[in-house]
Write an enzyme that holds these catalytic residues in place. Structure first.
Site, PDB file in Angstrom:
ATOM      1  CE1 TYR A 112       0.261   9.470   3.623  1.00  0.00           C
ATOM      2  CE2 TYR A 112      -1.988   8.895   3.039  1.00  0.00           C
ATOM      3  CZ  TYR A 112      -0.648   8.587   3.080  1.00  0.00           C
ATOM      4  OH  TYR A 112      -0.214   7.395   2.573  1.00  0.00           O
ATOM      5  CB  VAL A 168      -1.095  -0.029   1.096  1.00  0.00           C
ATOM      6  CG1 VAL A 168      -2.145  -1.064   0.743  1.00  0.00           C
ATOM      7  CG2 VAL A 168      -0.547  -0.338   2.474  1.00  0.00           C
ATOM      8  CB  SER A 169       0.963   4.257   2.147  1.00  0.00           C
ATOM      9  OG  SER A 169      -0.358   4.703   1.899  1.00  0.00           O
ATOM     10  CB  ILE A 170       5.544   0.765   1.360  1.00  0.00           C
ATOM     11  CG1 ILE A 170       5.430   0.670   2.885  1.00  0.00           C
ATOM     12  CG2 ILE A 170       6.976   0.537   0.905  1.00  0.00           C
ATOM     13  CD1 ILE A 170       5.730  -0.697   3.446  1.00  0.00           C
TER      14      ILE A 170
END
Length: 183
Positions: A105, A14-16
């Site tokens: 974010y 995901v956000s990695i």
């Protein structure tokens, strides 16, 4: 007799994924292909405009830092509806900015950066991330799966904050903001 090690389970990173995109984008100025001081409009004219959003006022640094003010499209989609990157940005700009120059974010920021990478290089952001980051680091079990919703076996289950099982989620819902898988 030695037991074979258990296979490593696969997972959505995901956000990695944002870390990979944030590694690719700053390489482009070193190649004289763009400047982080360029406006978003310099590379994607008119895309990031609407409801008070203005890509002429945002430099490429802003989405890298989550300071563009672009609305996080996953607030509307719940992160479960596959959209093209252009659709994601177009939905985001129907909402007023969340506060220019302040950290907020937003997955939309990285979807937008993925589009910039594609515009500048002529290659998809996954291809550039693979060429510039994944292969040099020897991350042989990390990839962008495209539309493939299944994960390599074995894998765990993935759930939203609300408890919905999204293990078989179409990874295009996140694109450059969270598409990677590793195993």
């Amino acid at each position: 007799m030695t037991a074979s090690p258990a296979p490593t389970p696969s997972a959505r990173e995901v956000s990695i994924t944002k870390t990979f995109v944030a590694t690719v984008v700053p390489q482009l100025p070193a190649e004289h292909r763009l400047s982080l001081s360029d406006s978003v409009d310099d590379h994607l004219p008119g895309l990031a405009r609407g409801a008070g959003n203005d890509g002429r006022r945002n430099t490429l640094r802003a989405p890298l830092r989550h300071t563009s003010g672009l609305y996080d499209v996953t607030s509307d989609t719940g992160g479960t509806i596959p959209l093209t990157p252009f659709q994601s940005v177009r939905i985001a700009v129907t909402h007023p900015p969340t506060g220019l120059s302040r950290f907020a974010y937003s997955n939309t920021d990285y979807v937008l950066l993925g589009l910039v990478v594609e515009q500048i290089t002529g290659r998809s952001y996954p291809a550039e991330a693979e060429r510039r980051v994944i292969t040099p680091l020897g991350l042989t079990h990390t990839s962008s799966p495209g539309a493939r919703a299944s994960l390599p076996l074995p894998h765990g289950r993935t759930y939203t904050a609300y408890g919905a099982d999204v293990t078989a989620l179409d990874p295009r819902v996140a694109g450059a903001a969270g598409e990677l898988v590793s195993w």
